[in-house]
Enzyme design. Structure first.
Site, short mmCIF file in Angstrom:
data_model
loop_
_atom_site.label_atom_id
_atom_site.label_comp_id
_atom_site.label_asym_id
_atom_site.label_seq_id
_atom_site.Cartn_x
_atom_site.Cartn_y
_atom_site.Cartn_z
N LYS A 128 0.80 -1.22 0.00
CA LYS A 128 0.00 0.00 0.00
C LYS A 128 0.84 1.28 0.00
CE LYS A 128 -1.85 -2.49 3.11
NZ LYS A 128 -2.51 -3.17 4.22
N ASP A 223 -4.21 2.11 8.33
CA ASP A 223 -4.33 1.19 7.19
C ASP A 223 -5.57 1.57 6.35
OD1 ASP A 223 -3.62 -1.58 5.92
OD2 ASP A 223 -5.77 -1.68 6.35
N LYS A 227 -5.72 3.03 2.47
CA LYS A 227 -6.55 2.43 1.41
C LYS A 227 -7.54 3.45 0.84
CE LYS A 227 -6.27 -2.25 3.29
NZ LYS A 227 -6.81 -3.08 4.38
N GLY A 324 -5.80 -11.61 4.20
CA GLY A 324 -5.45 -13.04 4.27
C GLY A 324 -4.57 -13.44 3.11
N1 HSE Z 1 -4.04 -5.34 7.77
C1 HSE Z 1 -4.90 -5.27 6.67
C2 HSE Z 1 -6.34 -5.47 7.12
C3 HSE Z 1 -4.51 -6.33 5.67
O1 HSE Z 1 -6.52 -5.89 8.26
O2 HSE Z 1 -7.27 -5.19 6.38
C4 HSE Z 1 -5.06 -6.13 4.31
O3 HSE Z 1 -4.64 -4.92 3.74
#
Ligand code: HSE
Length: 348
Positions: A128, A223, A227, A324
């Protein structure tokens, strides 16, 4: 035959290798697609290169053991090249970048990606960092070098969040995206609803391979923020920056908060949202109490969902696995198959 160099061989890289092992024959029969992993370079497990391709079973066994020392030495095998030497000195035509995500500088992944593209190699990544921090620059470099850049695995793992918007909704203007796009926090919130403690739920998310190497990135909302920036910039054509998104994670939510929402027929979800209008762009990540009638309320475990607001078909929602090894390994495969279909079209 695509010759792949894998930079990084953690959960995601191993997920791709497992899929190629399991489905190689089917992919060739169904799509005429063939790929061979010729190189793997990591910081911790070591590095391998073989011009005729590595043995997938032996590679996976060594990856599981945590070191490539146990990979059998055969004539022609070269060990010990670092990631940049692997990108520069091997004859791979596709570099698959899956090292750890760094949202501060995007390094070392950004250098891996740009070095490979400068050399005219195609790049596929689930990392990312580079996409969140430098998507437009990377896409311009790839276009200049006539190389393919795929980053489907950066959002919602193998569930085709970016591809749905880029391809199936091509022609629409997307003015908003709202979703649950972090699997770890949704898993923790679901487990807490069932009475598990925050600490135990987080430990289980780590064991299942959902959480980042540093899980504070998940639970503090970074995170999801990364995204959201990727979604905004890759499918909405924006130039959203990290500091333009307000952020709150889930660490302040108590078992009492969770129970109080349940008593009101509501559920806490970590929502990421970006909207554009003539007045400007608003973007945030924050926990929200949703009524059960909201489609985003009915997600359990590490399941993710995204709703796009479009001009031509209204709201379109996609639900699926968001993290995953196997689903994210599939995202890499889906980019390889897109590259393959582009190559087939070019040959017509
Ligand atoms: N750590 C991220 C999540 C993994 O829990 O969504 C996938 O990007």
């Amino acid at each position: 035959m695509y010759r792949l160099a894998l930079i990084g061989f953690g959960n995601v890289g191993q997920g791709l290798a497992q899929i190629l092992l399991k489905k190689g024959e089917l992919l060739e029969r169904r799509y005429g697609f063939k790929a061979s992993i010729v190189a793997v370079a990591t910081l911790r497990k070591g590095s391998l290169y073989h011009p005729t391709g590595l043995d997938l079973q032996a590679l996976l066994a060594a990856g599981q053991a945590g070191s490539f020392d146990s990979y059998p030495t055969t004539p022609g095998l070269i060990r010990g090249r670092d990631p940049l030497a692997t990108i520069r000195a091997t004859d791979a035509d596709v570099v698959v970048e899956t090292t750890y995500t760094n949202f501060q500088t995007a390094e070392p992944a950004l250098t891996h990606v740009c070095t490979a593209l400068e050399l005219g190699k195609h790049v596929i990544t689930a990392n990312k960092g580079p996409v969140a921090l430098a998507y437009h620059e990377i896409a311009a470099l790839a276009a200049r070098k006539q190389a393919f850049f795929g980053c489907e695995g950066t959002v919602m793992g193998g569930t085709p969040a970016l591809r749905l918007a880029r391809m199936s909704l091509a022609g629409c203007t997307i003015s908003g995206a709202r979703g649950v796009i972090n699997g770890t926090t949704n898993f923790i919130l679901t487990q807490m609803e069932q009475g598990q403690s925050y600490a135990d739920a987080l430990a289980e998310a780590q064991r299942l391979g959902y959480a980042e190497a540093d899980p504070s990135g998940d639970v503090e909302g970074y995170d999801a923020l990364g995204k959201l920036v990727i979604l905004a910039n890759t499918v909405m054509g924006l130039t959203l920056k990290f500091d333009e998104v307000t952020r709150q994670g889930i660490t302040h939510l108590t078992p009492e908060d969770i129970r109080a929402a349940q008593a009101d027929n509501m559920r806490w979800k970590l929502i990421a949202s970006v909207k554009t209008s003539p007045a400007g762009t608003t973007a945030y990540v924050r926990p929200e109490r949703l009524p059960l009638s909201d489609p985003l309320a009915n997600l359990d475990g590490s399941t993710n969902a995204i709703t796009y607001l479009t001009d031509l078909v209204g709201a379109v929602t996609l639900v699926g696995s968001g993290a995953g090894p196997e689903p994210t390994g599939f995202a890499l495969l889906s980019d390889l198959l897109e590259l393959h279909s582009q190559d087939l079209l070019r040959k017509l």
